[in-house]
Scaffold this active site. Structure first.
Site, short mmCIF file in Angstrom:
data_model
loop_
_atom_site.label_atom_id
_atom_site.label_comp_id
_atom_site.label_asym_id
_atom_site.label_seq_id
_atom_site.Cartn_x
_atom_site.Cartn_y
_atom_site.Cartn_z
N HIS A 196 47.17 75.61 51.85
CA HIS A 196 47.94 76.62 52.63
C HIS A 196 48.17 77.81 52.10
O HIS A 196 49.17 77.86 51.42
CB HIS A 196 49.28 75.89 53.25
CG HIS A 196 50.24 76.42 54.21
ND1 HIS A 196 50.82 75.89 55.22
CD2 HIS A 196 50.49 77.78 54.46
CE1 HIS A 196 51.49 76.46 55.83
NE2 HIS A 196 51.27 78.02 55.39
N LEU A 208 45.91 84.73 52.61
CA LEU A 208 45.07 85.55 51.56
C LEU A 208 45.22 87.21 52.36
O LEU A 208 44.77 88.01 51.67
CB LEU A 208 43.49 85.43 51.85
CG LEU A 208 43.22 83.99 50.87
CD1 LEU A 208 41.81 83.89 50.86
CD2 LEU A 208 43.69 84.20 49.51
N ASP A 230 51.76 77.58 50.44
CA ASP A 230 52.42 78.59 51.17
C ASP A 230 52.46 79.88 50.78
O ASP A 230 53.37 80.68 51.16
CB ASP A 230 53.61 78.27 51.91
CG ASP A 230 53.78 79.05 53.30
OD1 ASP A 230 53.19 79.81 53.57
OD2 ASP A 230 54.98 78.87 53.85
#
Lengths: 425, 312, 185
Positions: free
Chosen positions: A60, A63, A305
């Site tokens: 997760h 980018l 995340d």
């Protein structure tokens, strides 16, 4: 080309291994795992005192490229992943354009191969442009290399859409990952609804805004018989709902982030926008529940995340700031310091959550294990070495983290990808 | 006891002696208004920037009068006429004004914690004139000045704050202040306007106005904003008035020498009946008057530093 | 640091008595005279002088108090704001003779501030100044009309008046810095 990793403590939950062993790698693949291996002319890596684990995978990550290169690029994001001990990452599709087509997926994969050894598994969108209405072309996405789908950042609001997504994706063997948030109940909330939000006068997001869609997704897993993976679980209610579903053998899996097992909503007290995330930092009891969930496997994977935002985006009023923090370079030390060192979860379970679980969930059968014949992707870390992240050490383009300067026991020492060693710096 | 804070961002964290110092200083400032020349040179050559990112005629006028009575130079900056409407960030706005060498910002902003944000970018003092639903410290201080004038003190005083508790910065500052000074606070309003966990601030919460008002020494009514009704937080203004409006009848349930307060602007016939607002128990206009004194006191304490020359 | 008592309680009493007599003589019956003490120690001194006047002259002279902290001229950001004591002048000073009362006259800056504060209260016929001690070192053209005691001091010395109202005793003290020569054999 031989690489011999000597005297490391090999921890591989996939085979139940936990002992001091040597790992011999030939041409990028594991050749042998055994005591006292020798190989003439091999490059030797002394891993005495280090843990040698199957390569860690962060399933997760944001980018940001294409579209938000002010926040992060594929190159900088993967540099952060490499420095943080990850041999692979899954990147979320909320780019611009959204990754809802093979062309975007191919762009990401091509770019990633050009700039980094870290393996990238793009996640496709559940719905076109992640608008929650029409299904994205899953077969085309799978063809391009997608193994999982998500509209992360937004929930799939309509139950009918979610049902169809699970049915269709399930038939193709794709994992559906849902960002569970009831947007109507969450409203304009910018932090957890609790004693801190009432003190600060910030609008709160109740725990129920997470658990209501989790329960819906569990029901849909029962209805469709297909898998669903719950992203970044942050509440006790959420953990308990998933635990109950698993007990009933429903195909539900889940993940949690380091910030949700490390920080509480009290981190918001000084209005630090680096304490603003979605789901928000919760109360102490929720943090405990997330840790318990990771310990007993209710929450399968640890994910970062990783959500980079530019300086000027975060340097605004709390309720106007974007959600999220970067996490790739602090995830492993945080897990070692807050979970393993404190005996809240075992080392084996920690390795599983970072490595084997993501591989299992994504159907990567030759990942998450150290066995003869598989590609030699390894993460080497120390339980004793300290990590203290300084701003200049951050590989990410963005520096939005509340963990700067925090002293953590445990450090990534190196990663091995396809038999090549990349020391952590 | 001397003042030792650079900013006044909130009441939370102030010690009882510090609150008393502000109130004592405000009492002294009140005398200035009684003079033929209602102005003192205390803050001569100090630049105070009034930064209002929300409309507020009342608070802003009160601050401006306080600044003028202390001879400060003032600059009024409102969001609607400034570069903010062109998308400039708050931090950039501050960095720009900073080069005009202000000594103090008086800021009203819709976001909680806006004062904390800008404190990292300025050498000047900051007075929070209301940040979202977080704090409005000078309002609580002027309320306290009014209460102290009528009641002599705070210890054991039973105070009811009624109305839109959830969206009110006035309520948070008042809770912190009254708790710090030893009063007992009850908050009351429809369940949809009482935020969950409000008790964690050290108050009793009630949805039953006629129960809550019983025996109270101070009744503070909050403004009900029309848009709350439109957002479905209560059914109608009429129903609100019927359940939570302060009428003469209901006021009889309070202590005999009750005082009635309102931070303004009032909605007559919504949260308060005209007979009560204009009646003998009302101190609402005293609050307005005390507002100037309290703001003079705060500005003086933040900016009036220097050697004590009262010894020669 | 060397500390010397210049006046004890009886000495202060005598000096104030003399000041009161001088006032009475120069102001001839004290018609239209008001005393305004400058916070902090000028205020009890004004009251004591008024008491003496009522003893000797059988006149009641109104007494007020003046807080000059809002009129100071040393604007600096250092230090904290002085605590306000408040100005209390419950009578009209228009056309009166105002005698300002302070304990120690030094640089003259307090009196400058006091004059500014006073004119904001009204327009007196004239203003005079009575001080218990004049220690010299003026920085402004200010002089007292009534001086209890003139004292030779160095600039860095401290002259301190203790009054029972604040300090539990009446005494006038002089503190001198011991120079290196005196302090270290």
């Amino acid at each position: 080309m031989y690489l011999l990793i000597k005297n490391g403590r090999v921890v591989d939950p996939s085979s139940g291994t936990d002992e001091t062993l040597d790992v011999l790698i030939k041409d990028g693949r594991v050749e042998a795992v055994d005591k006292k291996l020798e190989a003439k002319g091999a490059e030797v890596l002394d891993a005495t005192g280090l843990i040698v684990a199957p390569g860690f995978m962060d399933m997760h990550v944001h980018l940001r490229e294409p579209g938000y290169e002010r926040k992060e690029t594929i190159a900088t994001g993967l540099a952060a992943a490499l420095a943080g001990g990850f041999t692979g990452v899954c990147c979320m599709p909320n780019t611009d354009p959204v990754n809802d087509s093979a062309s975007v997926t191919r762009f990401i994969l091509d770019r990633a191969r050009a700039v980094s050894p870290v393996r990238v598994y793009p996640i496709g969108a559940i719905t076109k442009e992640s608008k929650g209405e029409e299904l994205a072309p899953y077969a085309e996405l799978r063809e391009a290399g997608v193994r999982a789908l998500s509209d992360d950042g937004k929930p799939v609001v309509k139950a009918s859409v979610m049902r169809r997504a699970m049915e269709y994706a399930g038939s193709l063997g794709l994992l559906v990952i849902d960002h569970c948030e009831d947007p109507d109940l969450a409203g304009e909330g910018s932090m957890h609804e609790g004693t801190v939000s009432v003190r600060l006068g910030l609008k709160g997001i109740p725990a129920e805004a997470e658990v209501i869609p989790i329960r819906r997704d569990i029901s849909l897993a029962r209805l469709t018989g297909q898998r669903v993976h719950i992203a970044h679980v942050s509440t006790r209610l959420g953990v308990e709902a998933i635990r109950a579903a698993k007990k009933k053998r429903l195909p539900v899996t889940a993940e949690a982030t380091p910030h949700h097992f490390t920080l509480t909503d009290e981190a918001v007290l000084g209005f630090d926008t680096n304490a603003k995330m979605n789901p928000p930092l919760r109360g102490k009891d929720d943090v405990d529940a997330v840790i318990e969930g990771l310990a007993d496997g209710t929450l399968d994977a640890i994910v970062t995340d990783h959500a980079p935002h530019a300086y000027e985006e975060k340097m605004v009023e709390f309720d106007r700031a974007p959600n999220g923090i970067i996490g790739l370079q602090t995830a492993v030390p945080l897990a070692l310091d807050r979970l393993v060192k404190t005996d809240r979860i075992s080392l084996k379970r920690m390795v599983d959550a970072f490595s084997c679980a993501p591989a299992r969930l994504l159907g990567l059968t030759d990942k998450g294990k150290i066995a003869p014949g598989v590609e030699a992707d390894l993460t080497l870390f120390s339980l004793r070495k300290e990590t203290r992240l300084k701003a200049e050490d951050i590989k990410s383009l963005s520096k939005n983290t509340p963990f700067l300067g925090m002293k953590l026991k445990g450090a990534v020492v190196a990663v091995v990808i396809a038999g090549r060693v990349y020391p952590a710096r | 006891m001397n003042w030792r804070h650079k900013h006044l961002l909130g009441i939370e964290g102030l010690a009882p002696e510090e609150i008393t110092l502000v109130l004592d200083t405000a009492d002294k400032m009140a005398e200035v208004a009684t003079r033929p020349v209602k102005k003192v040179p205390a803050l001569r050559a100090k630049l105070v920037v009034n930064l209002f990112f929300e409309n507020s005629t009342r608070t802003r006028s009160s601050f401006e009068i306080a600044e003028k009575r202390l001879s400060a130079d003032t600059l009024n900056f409102s969001a609607s006429t400034s570069s903010v409407s062109k998308g400039e960030s708050l931090v950039d706005t501050i960095l720009n004004i900073e080069r005009m060498m202000p000594d103090c910002y008086v800021m009203r902003h819709p976001s909680p914690g806006a004062g904390q944000l800008i404190s990292g970018f300025t050498k000047a003092s900051i007075v929070n004139a209301g940040d979202g639903a977080h704090e409005h410290p000078t309002q609580a201080l002027l309320d306290a000045m009014t209460i102290r004038q009528r009641k002599g003190g705070f210890k054991g005083l039973k105070v009811l704050i009624a109305g839109d508790i959830a969206h009110s910065r006035v309520v948070r500052s008042n809770i912190h202040l009254l708790n710090t000074m030893g009063a007992k606070v009850t908050v009351c309003g429809p369940a949809t306007l009482l935020p969950p966990h409000i008790e964690s601030l050290g108050v009793t919460a009630s949805t039953e106005f006629e129960e809550a008002i019983k025996g109270k020494d101070v009744v503070m009514m909050l403004r009900i904003q029309l848009e709350r009704q439109k957002r479905g937080l209560f059914p109608s203004l009429m129903e609100y008035y019927q359940r939570y409006g302060l009428t003469e009848e209901r006021l009889k349930l309070a202590a005999k020498d009750v005082i009635v307060m309102h931070p303004g602007p009032m909605n007559r016939g919504v949260e308060i009946a005209s007979e009560v607002a204009d009646g003998p128990y009302s101190v609402i206009l005293d609050q307005v008057e005390n507002g100037v004194s309290v703001r003079m006191a705060v500005l003086y304490l933040l900016l009036g530093g220097g050697e004590d020359v009262s010894a020669h | 640091m060397k500390r010397k008592t210049i006046l004890d309680a009886a000495g202060i009493q005598r000096t104030l008595g003399r000041l009161a007599l001088e006032l009475a003589e120069r102001l001839q019956g004290c018609e239209g005279v008001v005393l305004i003490g400058i916070h902090r120690r000028g205020v009890p001194l004004a009251r004591r002088i008024a008491d003496k006047l009522s003893e000797v002259e059988k006149v009641q002279v109104p007494v007020g108090s003046l807080d000059i902290n809002l009129y100071r001229d040393d604007f600096s950001s250092a230090g904290t704001a002085p605590v306000l004591r408040g100005t209390q002048v419950d009578f009209d000073i228009e056309g009166r003779t105002v005698v300002l009362v302070d304990d120690v006259l030094f640089t003259g800056r307090t009196i400058r501030a006091a004059l500014d504060a006073l004119v904001d209260l009204g327009r007196p016929a004239r203003v005079q100044l009575a001080v218990l001690v004049d220690r010299g070192h003026r920085e402004l053209p200010v002089q007292a009309d009534y001086v209890g005691l003139s004292l030779n001091t160095r600039r860095e010395d401290h002259v301190e008046l203790h009054l029972t109202e604040f300090d539990g005793e009446d005494a006038l003290l002089l503190e001198t810095q011991i120079t290196a020569k005196e302090g270290r054999p």
